[in-house]
Write a protein that holds these residues in place. Structure first.
Motif, PDB file in Angstrom:
ATOM      1  N   ASN A 175      -9.083  -3.457  -0.818  1.00  0.00           N
ATOM      2  CA  ASN A 175      -9.018  -2.002  -0.759  1.00  0.00           C
ATOM      3  C   ASN A 175     -10.049  -1.533   0.258  1.00  0.00           C
ATOM      4  O   ASN A 175     -11.254  -1.639   0.015  1.00  0.00           O
ATOM      5  CB  ASN A 175      -9.312  -1.448  -2.158  1.00  0.00           C
TER       6      ASN A 175
ATOM      7  N   SER B 120      -3.719   3.298  -5.676  1.00  0.00           N
ATOM      8  CA  SER B 120      -2.751   2.521  -4.889  1.00  0.00           C
ATOM      9  C   SER B 120      -3.030   1.024  -5.031  1.00  0.00           C
ATOM     10  O   SER B 120      -2.120   0.214  -5.256  1.00  0.00           O
ATOM     11  CB  SER B 120      -2.846   2.944  -3.421  1.00  0.00           C
ATOM     12  N   PHE B 121      -4.329   0.669  -4.946  1.00  0.00           N
ATOM     13  CA  PHE B 121      -4.726  -0.740  -5.016  1.00  0.00           C
ATOM     14  C   PHE B 121      -4.364  -1.346  -6.371  1.00  0.00           C
ATOM     15  O   PHE B 121      -3.821  -2.452  -6.455  1.00  0.00           O
ATOM     16  CB  PHE B 121      -6.234  -0.832  -4.781  1.00  0.00           C
ATOM     17  N   THR B 122      -4.646  -0.602  -7.442  1.00  0.00           N
ATOM     18  CA  THR B 122      -4.378  -1.117  -8.788  1.00  0.00           C
ATOM     19  C   THR B 122      -2.879  -1.232  -9.038  1.00  0.00           C
ATOM     20  O   THR B 122      -2.406  -2.222  -9.600  1.00  0.00           O
ATOM     21  CB  THR B 122      -5.040  -0.199  -9.834  1.00  0.00           C
TER      22      THR B 122
ATOM     23  N   TYR C 191     -14.415  -6.256  -4.401  1.00  0.00           N
ATOM     24  CA  TYR C 191     -15.351  -5.152  -4.171  1.00  0.00           C
ATOM     25  C   TYR C 191     -16.782  -5.699  -4.249  1.00  0.00           C
ATOM     26  O   TYR C 191     -17.057  -6.574  -5.070  1.00  0.00           O
ATOM     27  CB  TYR C 191     -15.248  -4.088  -5.264  1.00  0.00           C
TER      28      TYR C 191
ATOM     29  N   TYR D  84      -7.108   5.631  -3.098  1.00  0.00           N
ATOM     30  CA  TYR D  84      -6.971   4.239  -2.667  1.00  0.00           C
ATOM     31  C   TYR D  84      -7.051   3.312  -3.890  1.00  0.00           C
ATOM     32  O   TYR D  84      -6.362   2.290  -3.966  1.00  0.00           O
ATOM     33  CB  TYR D  84      -8.098   3.838  -1.709  1.00  0.00           C
ATOM     34  N   ALA D  85      -7.935   3.666  -4.834  1.00  0.00           N
ATOM     35  CA  ALA D  85      -8.111   2.809  -6.015  1.00  0.00           C
ATOM     36  C   ALA D  85      -6.820   2.763  -6.838  1.00  0.00           C
ATOM     37  O   ALA D  85      -6.431   1.704  -7.342  1.00  0.00           O
ATOM     38  CB  ALA D  85      -9.276   3.317  -6.866  1.00  0.00           C
TER      39      ALA D  85
ATOM     40  N   SER E 290     -11.236   7.734  -1.736  1.00  0.00           N
ATOM     41  CA  SER E 290     -11.705   6.612  -2.539  1.00  0.00           C
ATOM     42  C   SER E 290     -10.902   6.520  -3.842  1.00  0.00           C
ATOM     43  O   SER E 290     -10.455   5.437  -4.247  1.00  0.00           O
ATOM     44  CB  SER E 290     -13.197   6.812  -2.825  1.00  0.00           C
TER      45      SER E 290
ATOM     46  N   ARG F  50       0.843  -1.193   0.000  1.00  0.00           N
ATOM     47  CA  ARG F  50       0.000   0.000   0.000  1.00  0.00           C
ATOM     48  C   ARG F  50       0.872   1.234   0.000  1.00  0.00           C
ATOM     49  O   ARG F  50       1.914   1.257   0.661  1.00  0.00           O
ATOM     50  CB  ARG F  50      -0.863   0.009   1.274  1.00  0.00           C
TER      51      ARG F  50
ATOM     52  N   ASP G 243      -5.873 -11.273  -6.617  1.00  0.00           N
ATOM     53  CA  ASP G 243      -5.043 -10.127  -6.962  1.00  0.00           C
ATOM     54  C   ASP G 243      -4.530 -10.244  -8.396  1.00  0.00           C
ATOM     55  O   ASP G 243      -4.537  -9.278  -9.153  1.00  0.00           O
ATOM     56  CB  ASP G 243      -3.856 -10.117  -5.993  1.00  0.00           C
TER      57      ASP G 243
ATOM     58  N   ASP H 166     -11.635   0.939   0.981  1.00  0.00           N
ATOM     59  CA  ASP H 166     -12.187   2.184   0.432  1.00  0.00           C
ATOM     60  C   ASP H 166     -13.296   2.676   1.364  1.00  0.00           C
ATOM     61  O   ASP H 166     -14.277   1.962   1.580  1.00  0.00           O
ATOM     62  CB  ASP H 166     -12.730   1.862  -0.969  1.00  0.00           C
TER      63      ASP H 166
END
Lengths: 364, 173
Positions: A316, A344-346, B109, A341-342, A338, A72, B127, A318
């Motif tokens: 995530n 960073s997550f991707t 999600y 974070y998306a 939001s 992260r 992932d 979020d």
């Protein structure tokens, strides 16, 4: 049904296309197509490269902390938690979210240290966080990320980015330029006030006796449709002990693991009800201390797991993953969180993974 | 060539035209926006599922209401381009929402449409799957936008340059 007019003389030849009348029309078509493509570029932000966007926020973290592939970009060092939430039903008068109906829902989440360094040594003054995922019976999900500070240091994405930028190490000294932080605080008096509030609040000794706050405001929607501005906190059942020297680079995490060997740790979900005039769009400002609070239930954390494939590492947290009955407030930080974070997550999903710093051994 | 598209075909075409163009612009704005990100994502997901439902209806409708034939005089290369680009559009209209749904599933999600109404995951939490599907979604979206631009240009060519009745067969209100 009327027939379209017959067009017997349609000519698809190249010479027909090169007639002046055709060229004029071709030009007009080109303008239309280019205008649509141009609007797309505008919507993408390509025509305003200096604009603060979600990628620049995450680039800011990477500039401050250096590359740490697979981790992260913020709250990089952490450990997974599992447990459950027992709702006492008291929240149902404020929100029709299923999580507040009397009963138990499974929870997983993550304890972490703020900041983008996955091997940051634990210390008494580092901000700690609790991220949670409530898996509701109808398949809905509620996620929340909370910190053990009373207010957020900044009120919007620009302030957040400016604070990050002030912390980028100077290539000559390897340390942030103190003048840059001074300039940031001068330009953002609201941040100076918030940081003073954060410093005035005593830190607890560890993860288990810390209170974690949503910081951002949300709206609870009742079954009747009434919206109530709220902030929430996870308030520990364990008594508060003041922060002290931490033993070892993972001392806080090891102390939490040792604490859980004696039994689960618990927190009360305390919902604070905002009154008209309480700032819902500024997480850097506290609400008055005398606001009504509702104890909506008890979170029990029963076990920890080191980060690994498929557990909390690959989720995530979020803050805008919300069930029906909870809505965002007008706080601009929520959408910005939001979005960032998306990114960073991707990014981390596509990077190779290495073991996290906190590796929990078998219970001794 | 003189026959227009069936009314239902035209209704589906123009409805989806508006939705898909809106979707492409929302999508590209969403992935850089900070303050509007959440608002746009909240539209993007249900709109994508609506497009998936509509394209399925449209494919079935196509069996009952086949499109009018292209003009006899149209050269082979243009006919090929017309047919290939239409099947590409159909493929992308199916693929984009499915890849979007799949990547959200792989990311763990919830797939929220409206309020408590949500869809089940169609792929396991992974992932590696997310890492593959997320960029694929972007590549396919750019391909759809490029195909849409070509479609728009070609439609206007039929309307203004060739004037062969092809544009009017769809743009008959």
């Amino acid at each position: 049904m009327s027939q379209p007019e017959p067009q017997p003389e349609s000519d698809y030849s190249l010479s027909a296309l090169l007639r002046p009348a055709s060229l004029l029309r071709l030009g007009a078509i080109g303008v239309v197509v280019a205008a649509v493509a141009g609007s797309f570029a505008w919507a993408a932000g390509w025509l305003s490269p200096g604009r603060l966007d979600q990628k620049r926020i995450i680039n800011g973290f990477e500039a401050v902390n250096g590359p740490h592939p697979g981790f992260r970009r913020n709250h990089a060092k952490g450990v997974c938690l599992t447990g459950w939430f027992d709702s006492n039903g008291a929240g149902t008068r404020l929100s029709h979210a299923m999580v507040f109906r009397t009963g138990r829902v499974p929870v997983f989440g993550r304890f972490a240290l703020a900041g983008g360094m996955p091997r940051l040594p634990d210390g008494p003054a580092v901000v700690r966080s609790m991220a949670l995922d409530f898996s509701l019976p109808d398949g809905e999900t509620w996620r929340t990320g909370m910190n053990d500070i009373p207010v957020f240091p900044v009120k919007d994405a620009q302030g957040f980015y400016d604070q990050l930028a002030a912390g980028v190490p100077d290539p000559k000294t390897g340390k942030p330029d103190p003048a840059a932080m001074k300039a940031f605080l001068a330009a953002h008096p609201e941040a100076a006030a918030a940081i003073a509030r954060i410093k005035a609040e005593p830190m607890s000794s560890g993860f288990a006796d810390a209170a974690y706050n949503s910081l951002n405001a949300f709206r609870f929607i009742s079954a009747a449709g009434t919206a109530t501005p709220v902030r929430w906190s996870m308030v520990p059942v364990d008594g508060f002990a003041p922060a002290a020297k931490v033993q070892g680079s993972n001392g806080l995490f090891e102390a939490l693991a040792a604490r859980l060997r004696h039994g689960p740790a618990q927190w009360h979900l305390i919902v604070t009800i905002g009154q008209p005039g309480d700032p819902t769009n500024d997480a850097a400002l506290p609400w008055p201390k005398d606001r009504e609070q509702v104890d909506a239930g008890t979170l029990t954390v029963s076990a920890l797991q080191s980060e690994a494939d498929g557990n909390c590492r690959d989720i995530n947290f979020d803050p805008l993953v919300l069930p029906a009955g909870i809505k965002p407030s007008d706080d601009p930080l929520l959408s910005a969180r939001s979005a960032a974070y998306a990114v960073s997550f991707t990014r981390r999903a596509r990077e190779p993974k290495s073991p996290s710093a906190v590796q929990l051994g078998a219970p001794s | 060539m003189s026959r227009p598209f069936a009314p239902l075909s035209r209704l589906l075409h123009w409805t989806m035209a508006v939705l898909i163009v809106a979707m492409l612009f929302i999508g590209i704005a969403m992935v850089s926006s900070l303050s509007d990100y959440h608002r746009l994502v909240a539209i993007h997901k249900p709109l994508g599922i609506a497009i998936l439902v509509l394209v399925a209806i449209r494919l079935v409708n196509r069996l009952f209401n086949p499109p009018p034939p292209l003009p006899n005089g149209m050269p082979g290369l243009l006919r090929f381009a017309a047919h290939a680009s239409h099947w590409l559009l159909y493929g992308l209209m199916f693929a984009l929402p499915l890849v979007g749904w799949g990547m959200l599933s792989a990311a763990g999600y919830p797939i929220v449409l409206l309020g408590a109404w949500h869809l089940p995951p169609i792929l396991p939490h992974s992932d590696a799957l997310y890492a593959a599907l997320r960029p694929l979604h972007t590549v396919l979206a750019f391909a759809l936008f490029a195909t849409f631009l070509a479609h728009l240009g070609a439609a206007l060519m039929h309307a203004l340059v060739f004037r062969d009745g092809v544009f009017r067969s769809m743009a008959k209100f």
